[in-house]
Scaffold this motif. Structure first.
Motif, PDB file in Angstrom:
ATOM      1  N   MET A   1      -6.677 -15.837  10.040  1.00 39.06           N
ATOM      2  CA  MET A   1      -5.609 -16.770  10.320  1.00 39.06           C
ATOM      3  C   MET A   1      -5.616 -17.936   9.332  1.00 39.06           C
ATOM      4  N   ALA A   2      -6.528 -17.893   8.371  1.00 37.85           N
ATOM      5  CA  ALA A   2      -6.601 -18.959   7.366  1.00 37.85           C
ATOM      6  C   ALA A   2      -5.683 -18.685   6.182  1.00 37.85           C
ATOM      7  N   GLU A   3      -4.934 -17.604   6.259  1.00 35.69           N
ATOM      8  CA  GLU A   3      -4.049 -17.225   5.151  1.00 35.69           C
ATOM      9  C   GLU A   3      -2.618 -17.162   5.650  1.00 35.69           C
ATOM     10  N   GLU A   4      -1.717 -17.811   4.937  1.00 37.25           N
ATOM     11  CA  GLU A   4      -0.297 -17.695   5.261  1.00 37.25           C
ATOM     12  C   GLU A   4       0.094 -16.272   4.897  1.00 37.25           C
ATOM     13  N   TRP A   5       0.355 -15.469   5.863  1.00 34.75           N
ATOM     14  CA  TRP A   5       0.380 -14.026   5.665  1.00 34.75           C
ATOM     15  C   TRP A   5       1.654 -13.471   5.060  1.00 34.75           C
ATOM     16  N   GLN A   6       2.701 -14.231   4.932  1.00 31.17           N
ATOM     17  CA  GLN A   6       3.911 -13.696   4.307  1.00 31.17           C
ATOM     18  C   GLN A   6       4.068 -14.111   2.847  1.00 31.17           C
ATOM     19  N   SER A   7       3.633 -15.308   2.507  1.00 25.91           N
ATOM     20  CA  SER A   7       3.885 -15.772   1.140  1.00 25.91           C
ATOM     21  C   SER A   7       2.724 -16.629   0.620  1.00 25.91           C
ATOM     22  N   GLU A   8       1.522 -16.136   0.788  1.00 32.41           N
ATOM     23  CA  GLU A   8       0.336 -16.887   0.375  1.00 32.41           C
ATOM     24  C   GLU A   8       0.218 -16.913  -1.138  1.00 32.41           C
ATOM     25  N   SER A   9       0.150 -18.100  -1.690  1.00 32.89           N
ATOM     26  CA  SER A   9      -0.018 -18.211  -3.145  1.00 32.89           C
ATOM     27  C   SER A   9      -1.484 -18.103  -3.544  1.00 32.89           C
ATOM     28  N   ALA A  10      -2.392 -18.351  -2.603  1.00 30.99           N
ATOM     29  CA  ALA A  10      -3.829 -18.261  -2.878  1.00 30.99           C
ATOM     30  C   ALA A  10      -4.508 -17.540  -1.717  1.00 30.99           C
ATOM     31  N   PRO A  11      -4.460 -16.198  -1.705  1.00 30.38           N
ATOM     32  CA  PRO A  11      -5.062 -15.465  -0.592  1.00 30.38           C
ATOM     33  C   PRO A  11      -6.563 -15.743  -0.491  1.00 30.38           C
ATOM     34  N   VAL A  12      -7.093 -15.564   0.705  1.00 28.28           N
ATOM     35  CA  VAL A  12      -8.509 -15.860   0.963  1.00 28.28           C
ATOM     36  C   VAL A  12      -9.409 -15.200  -0.063  1.00 28.28           C
ATOM     37  N   ARG A  13      -9.115 -13.972  -0.464  1.00 31.82           N
ATOM     38  CA  ARG A  13      -9.998 -13.246  -1.381  1.00 31.82           C
ATOM     39  C   ARG A  13     -10.160 -13.932  -2.735  1.00 31.82           C
ATOM     40  N   SER A  14      -9.220 -14.808  -3.105  1.00 31.47           N
ATOM     41  CA  SER A  14      -9.296 -15.449  -4.411  1.00 31.47           C
ATOM     42  C   SER A  14      -9.532 -16.958  -4.333  1.00 31.47           C
ATOM     43  N   ARG A  15      -9.768 -17.472  -3.143  1.00 32.68           N
ATOM     44  CA  ARG A  15      -9.974 -18.909  -2.990  1.00 32.68           C
ATOM     45  C   ARG A  15     -11.421 -19.294  -3.265  1.00 32.68           C
ATOM     46  N   PRO A  16     -11.652 -20.488  -3.770  1.00 34.17           N
ATOM     47  CA  PRO A  16     -13.020 -20.929  -4.034  1.00 34.17           C
ATOM     48  C   PRO A  16     -13.840 -21.090  -2.753  1.00 34.17           C
ATOM     49  N   ALA A  45      -2.970  -1.409  11.204  1.00 38.29           N
ATOM     50  CA  ALA A  45      -4.064  -1.000  12.081  1.00 38.29           C
ATOM     51  C   ALA A  45      -3.701   0.241  12.901  1.00 38.29           C
ATOM     52  N   ALA A  46      -2.419   0.586  12.976  1.00 41.13           N
ATOM     53  CA  ALA A  46      -2.014   1.774  13.729  1.00 41.13           C
ATOM     54  C   ALA A  46      -2.434   3.052  13.018  1.00 41.13           C
ATOM     55  N   SER A  47      -2.475   3.027  11.694  1.00 42.19           N
ATOM     56  CA  SER A  47      -2.850   4.221  10.945  1.00 42.19           C
ATOM     57  C   SER A  47      -4.292   4.166  10.443  1.00 42.19           C
ATOM     58  N   ASP A  48      -4.897   2.992  10.478  1.00 45.26           N
ATOM     59  CA  ASP A  48      -6.274   2.816  10.019  1.00 45.26           C
ATOM     60  C   ASP A  48      -6.964   1.859  10.980  1.00 45.26           C
ATOM     61  N   PRO A  49      -7.960   2.329  11.743  1.00 45.47           N
ATOM     62  CA  PRO A  49      -8.591   1.445  12.730  1.00 45.47           C
ATOM     63  C   PRO A  49      -9.393   0.294  12.117  1.00 45.47           C
ATOM     64  N   ALA A  50      -9.612   0.320  10.811  1.00 46.13           N
ATOM     65  CA  ALA A  50     -10.365  -0.760  10.155  1.00 46.13           C
ATOM     66  C   ALA A  50      -9.740  -1.100   8.803  1.00 46.13           C
ATOM     67  N   PRO A  51      -8.483  -1.560   8.790  1.00 46.67           N
ATOM     68  CA  PRO A  51      -7.852  -1.893   7.514  1.00 46.67           C
ATOM     69  C   PRO A  51      -8.564  -3.074   6.854  1.00 46.67           C
ATOM     70  N   ASP A  52      -8.635  -3.061   5.549  1.00 40.83           N
ATOM     71  CA  ASP A  52      -9.300  -4.134   4.810  1.00 40.83           C
ATOM     72  C   ASP A  52      -8.251  -5.145   4.378  1.00 40.83           C
ATOM     73  N   PHE A  53      -7.915  -6.056   5.271  1.00 40.17           N
ATOM     74  CA  PHE A  53      -6.902  -7.057   4.971  1.00 40.17           C
ATOM     75  C   PHE A  53      -7.377  -8.025   3.896  1.00 40.17           C
ATOM     76  N   LEU A  54      -8.676  -8.218   3.781  1.00 42.12           N
ATOM     77  CA  LEU A  54      -9.190  -9.144   2.778  1.00 42.12           C
ATOM     78  C   LEU A  54      -8.949  -8.608   1.372  1.00 42.12           C
ATOM     79  N   ALA A  55      -9.240  -7.343   1.153  1.00 39.15           N
ATOM     80  CA  ALA A  55      -9.073  -6.755  -0.179  1.00 39.15           C
ATOM     81  C   ALA A  55      -7.601  -6.693  -0.573  1.00 39.15           C
ATOM     82  N   ALA A  56      -6.762  -6.331   0.367  1.00 36.84           N
ATOM     83  CA  ALA A  56      -5.344  -6.161   0.068  1.00 36.84           C
ATOM     84  C   ALA A  56      -4.559  -7.460   0.176  1.00 36.84           C
ATOM     85  N   GLY A  57      -5.083  -8.408   0.920  1.00 40.91           N
ATOM     86  CA  GLY A  57      -4.324  -9.618   1.201  1.00 40.91           C
ATOM     87  C   GLY A  57      -3.324  -9.336   2.294  1.00 40.91           C
ATOM     88  N   LEU A  58      -2.729 -10.365   2.818  1.00 36.50           N
ATOM     89  CA  LEU A  58      -1.799 -10.198   3.933  1.00 36.50           C
ATOM     90  C   LEU A  58      -0.340 -10.187   3.518  1.00 36.50           C
TER      91      LEU A  58
END
Length: 100
Positions: A1-16, A45-58
């Motif tokens: 929930m720390a990432e604005e999931w529709q238009s994040e300019s700095a997704p969690v995976r790339s933040r310092p 999550a419907a097609s993958d019980p453990a999607p990697d949202f961090l790697a893909a971003g939201l």
């Protein structure tokens, strides 16, 4: 929930502060223990019980919407993404609505 999931300019995976954000998330979810059950409205999550949202971003993540008939013509809550954690003792609800 720390990432604005529709238009994040700095997704969690790339933040310092990535490691600190993930540590906070682990601390929060550890509260529910290893027997917790989780639900989300993220359609990935419907097609993958453990999607990697961090790697893909939201960005572009689709979610199931909710419709209620409590109001005339219903109230369609759109652009929301959430997680529900359930144990025998408590329920945690974490939700984010698109904020612009």
């Amino acid at each position: 929930m720390a990432e604005e999931w529709q238009s994040e300019s700095a997704p969690v995976r790339s933040r310092p502060d990535r490691d600190a954000v993930l540590a906070d998330a682990r601390t929060l979810l550890d509260r529910y223990g290893p027997t917790a059950r989780y639900w989300t409205n993220a359609t990935a999550a419907a097609s993958d019980p453990a999607p990697d949202f961090l790697a893909a971003g939201l960005q572009g993540t689709k979610s199931h919407g909710f419709l209620t008939s409590e109001y005339p013509n219903g109230v369609d809550l759109f652009e929301d993404l959430g997680l529900i954690a359930v144990t025998d003792d408590e329920v945690g609800v974490f939700w984010s609505f698109g904020a612009y």
